[in-house]
Design a protein around this motif. Structure first.
Motif, PDB file in Angstrom:
ATOM      1  N   PHE A 313       1.000  -1.163   0.079  1.00 32.13           N
ATOM      2  CA  PHE A 313      -0.131   0.424  -0.350  1.00 32.13           C
ATOM      3  C   PHE A 313       1.125   1.445  -0.049  1.00 32.13           C
ATOM      4  CE2 PHE A 313       0.025  -1.647   4.026  1.00 32.13           C
ATOM      5  CZ  PHE A 313       0.693  -0.807   5.243  1.00 32.13           C
ATOM      6  N   ARG A 314       2.421   1.358   0.628  1.00 33.73           N
ATOM      7  CA  ARG A 314       3.314   2.423   0.639  1.00 33.73           C
ATOM      8  C   ARG A 314       4.050   1.946   0.645  1.00 33.73           C
ATOM      9  NH1 ARG A 314       1.792   8.284   2.729  1.00 33.73           N
ATOM     10  NH2 ARG A 314       3.560   8.937   3.431  1.00 33.73           N
ATOM     11  N   PRO A 315       4.674   1.097  -0.105  1.00 34.57           N
ATOM     12  CA  PRO A 315       6.440   0.781  -0.672  1.00 34.57           C
ATOM     13  C   PRO A 315       6.913   2.261  -0.765  1.00 34.57           C
ATOM     14  CG  PRO A 315       5.812   0.574  -2.378  1.00 34.57           C
ATOM     15  CD  PRO A 315       3.932   0.897  -1.516  1.00 34.57           C
ATOM     16  N   THR A 316       8.809   2.473   0.044  1.00 36.59           N
ATOM     17  CA  THR A 316       9.167   3.761  -0.438  1.00 36.59           C
ATOM     18  C   THR A 316      10.544   3.199  -1.389  1.00 36.59           C
ATOM     19  OG1 THR A 316       8.000   4.234   1.736  1.00 36.59           O
ATOM     20  CG2 THR A 316      10.444   5.648   0.782  1.00 36.59           C
ATOM     21  N   ILE A 317      11.356   4.357  -2.107  1.00 39.92           N
ATOM     22  CA  ILE A 317      12.140   4.453  -2.960  1.00 39.92           C
ATOM     23  C   ILE A 317      13.266   5.408  -1.873  1.00 39.92           C
ATOM     24  CG2 ILE A 317      13.803   4.297  -4.478  1.00 39.92           C
ATOM     25  CD1 ILE A 317      11.417   4.172  -6.316  1.00 39.92           C
ATOM     26  N   GLY A 318      14.385   4.805  -1.331  1.00 36.84           N
ATOM     27  CA  GLY A 318      15.253   5.709  -0.532  1.00 36.84           C
ATOM     28  C   GLY A 318      15.959   6.946  -1.488  1.00 36.84           C
ATOM     29  N   ALA A 319      16.821   7.837  -1.043  1.00 39.47           N
ATOM     30  CA  ALA A 319      17.128   8.174  -1.407  1.00 39.47           C
ATOM     31  C   ALA A 319      19.081   8.095  -2.230  1.00 39.47           C
ATOM     32  CB  ALA A 319      18.278   9.575  -0.035  1.00 39.47           C
ATOM     33  N   PHE A 320      19.170   6.160  -1.854  1.00 41.23           N
ATOM     34  CA  PHE A 320      20.115   5.888  -2.808  1.00 41.23           C
ATOM     35  C   PHE A 320      19.924   4.559  -3.406  1.00 41.23           C
ATOM     36  CE2 PHE A 320      22.133   8.820   0.770  1.00 41.23           C
ATOM     37  CZ  PHE A 320      23.178   9.165   0.222  1.00 41.23           C
ATOM     38  N   GLY A 321      18.611   4.798  -3.192  1.00 40.90           N
ATOM     39  CA  GLY A 321      18.016   3.727  -4.132  1.00 40.90           C
ATOM     40  C   GLY A 321      17.165   2.129  -3.356  1.00 40.90           C
ATOM     41  N   HIS A 322      16.942   2.341  -2.327  1.00 38.36           N
ATOM     42  CA  HIS A 322      16.890   1.062  -1.874  1.00 38.36           C
ATOM     43  C   HIS A 322      15.475   1.515  -1.694  1.00 38.36           C
ATOM     44  CE1 HIS A 322      20.590   0.301  -0.122  1.00 38.36           C
ATOM     45  NE2 HIS A 322      20.811   1.598   0.888  1.00 38.36           N
ATOM     46  N   LEU A 323      14.701  -0.172  -1.946  1.00 35.65           N
ATOM     47  CA  LEU A 323      12.943  -0.286  -2.422  1.00 35.65           C
ATOM     48  C   LEU A 323      12.508  -1.347  -0.350  1.00 35.65           C
ATOM     49  CD1 LEU A 323      10.687  -0.210  -3.579  1.00 35.65           C
ATOM     50  CD2 LEU A 323      11.403  -2.810  -4.476  1.00 35.65           C
ATOM     51  N   THR A 324      11.818  -0.258   0.848  1.00 34.25           N
ATOM     52  CA  THR A 324      11.338  -1.277   1.574  1.00 34.25           C
ATOM     53  C   THR A 324      10.030  -1.196   1.408  1.00 34.25           C
ATOM     54  OG1 THR A 324      11.704   1.380   2.625  1.00 34.25           O
ATOM     55  CG2 THR A 324      13.641   0.104   2.666  1.00 34.25           C
ATOM     56  N   PRO A 325       9.277  -1.366   2.455  1.00 32.26           N
ATOM     57  CA  PRO A 325       8.063  -1.574   2.736  1.00 32.26           C
ATOM     58  C   PRO A 325       7.362  -0.274   3.064  1.00 32.26           C
ATOM     59  CG  PRO A 325       9.279  -2.745   4.478  1.00 32.26           C
ATOM     60  CD  PRO A 325      10.342  -2.658   3.589  1.00 32.26           C
ATOM     61  N   CYS A 326       7.603   0.228   3.870  1.00 32.97           N
ATOM     62  CA  CYS A 326       7.327   1.873   4.058  1.00 32.97           C
ATOM     63  C   CYS A 326       8.094   2.897   4.355  1.00 32.97           C
ATOM     64  CB  CYS A 326       6.705   0.667   5.453  1.00 32.97           C
ATOM     65  SG  CYS A 326       8.371   1.307   7.062  1.00 32.97           S
TER      66      CYS A 326
END
Length: 398
Positions: A313-326
């Motif tokens: 429902f709201r995964p996240t892509i961080g500043a260094f490209g990490h895909l995380t579940p929130c």
């Protein structure tokens, strides 16, 4: 099952129930709203819940992205970025491959579009508006037709610049303003008085309001904490005087700051009851579910589930490209081994989604945002009902 269907139908069609769940007195209003939105998304794309159950790759319609330089000039006390010495990308070894470049973000935006994502939340990872590449990223997102929400301090905006023009193409801009008083504002944000930060942010909001067409809507977010606990009503007055469309009142929901003591809590409760009783005005005041519970004299609900469903429902892509579940797991403060789904820098996003789809993530984080707890509970409930034979059309939300 027939009884459940009938009860759900009554909840869905009863004017009295609908008034209740939409009121500022219902401590699960945001949860109900999330359930309604999720149900609508799954009805538009009925393959989603079945793909989740089968552990097949799927992207939700919402994705949070952190197109920042990995830092923020503010030092807001309750922010995940309040510590920029020990809890950083470098100390957590999250920066090994470098920041996402503008070309990386533009490629990923195309992949998100092709994967069915409709909404982008630009929030977290520091302050996105200090990234000189942000105008190009926002323009690319707008060209692709995304609904764009931006969360910002608002300090770095300059009317007449490419950034200003790009922000005018976004749908929602929320400004983090935690006090209407310049002294308290600086105290919370860690800004120096000579910056005249609150004055400058207010001027930027005024300019955007004067220059906007249909877009964007503008709002303010205030996090109630020990430094500003007695300024809730003053903030409501400030938001109305500035002319923003809404004011989000929230609390420090991941316990970065010290909690309110009993006397402070009593003051906050009285102010919340006062502001939610206001009628009229052009600024909508939105209380988070935990604050509604506080105003009602109840403890907030913080139950957890067996598995984190955030990636759906709201995964996240961080500043260094990490895909995380929130969003929390993309931030240095809460990043941890085992919650990283992969890196999109130099790799296809959809390939990472596919290879990580079978990876189960326990709902056992030390902290979890209320929005994530809400999402986990609702996704589990909808999936369980489907497995029990209850169709989406029979749900009580809508």
């Amino acid at each position: 099952m027939a009884t459940a269907v009938e009860v759900y139908r009554h909840a869905r069609t009863s004017p009295a129930v609908q008034r209740l769940v939409g009121s500022a007195f219902y401590p699960h209003r945001l949860r109900y709203g999330f359930a309604t939105a999720t149900l609508a998304e799954w009805q538009r794309r009925p393959d989603i819940p079945h793909r989740i159950l089968a552990r097949e790759p799927v992207l939700a319609e919402t994705m949070e992205i952190h197109p920042t330089r990995g830092t923020c000039p503010y030092r807001c006390k309750m922010c995940l970025w309040s510590d920029q010495s020990e809890l950083t990308y470098a100390t957590k070894q999250l920066d090994t491959d470098g920041l996402m470049a503008v070309a990386d973000w533009q490629r990923v935006l195309g992949e998100l579009h092709d994967g069915g994502v409709r909404r982008l939340i630009v929030s977290g990872g520091g302050e996105a508006l200090t990234n000189p590449d942000l105008p190009a990223i926002l323009d690319r997102a707008a060209d692709l037709g995304f609904e764009i929400h931006v969360y910002t301090t608002g300090f770095s905006i300059r009317p007449g610049t490419p950034l200003y023009t790009a922000l005018q193409r976004c749908h929602r801009l929320r400004f983090s303003i935690h006090s209407p008083d310049p002294i308290t504002y600086d105290q919370v944000a860690g800004t120096h008085p000579r910056m005249r930060a609150l004055e400058r942010v207010g001027s930027n909001i005024t300019a955007l309001l004067e220059d906007r067409g249909e877009l964007p809507t503008l709002g303010i977010g205030m996090v109630i904490q020990p430094d500003n606990y007695n300024q809730v009503e003053a903030m409501a007055d400030f938001a109305e005087s500035v002319g923003v469309d809404w004011l989000d009142l929230r609390k420090d929901e991941v316990d970065v700051t010290d909690g309110l003591d009993a006397a402070q809590t009593s003051v906050v409760r009285a102010q919340l009851r006062s502001v939610r009783a206001r009628v009229g005005g052009n600024t909508r005041i939105d209380l988070g579910d935990e604050l509604v519970a506080l105003a009602n004299g109840h403890l907030p609900e913080r139950t957890r589930t067996s598995e984190c469903m955030g990636r759906w429902f709201r995964p996240t892509i961080g500043a260094f490209g990490h895909l995380t579940p929130c969003d929390l797991k993309a931030e240095p403060r809460f990043a941890a081994t085992g919650y990283d789904l992969g890196k999109v820098k130099g790799a296809r996003l959809l390939d990472i989604v596919a290879t990580s789809s079978s990876h189960r993530i326990a709902d056992d984080c030390a902290q979890c945002m209320p929005s994530s707890r809400t999402g986990n509970a609702i996704v589990h409930k909808l999936l369980a009902d489907l497995q029990a034979g209850l169709e989406l059309a029979d749900q009580p939300f809508g």
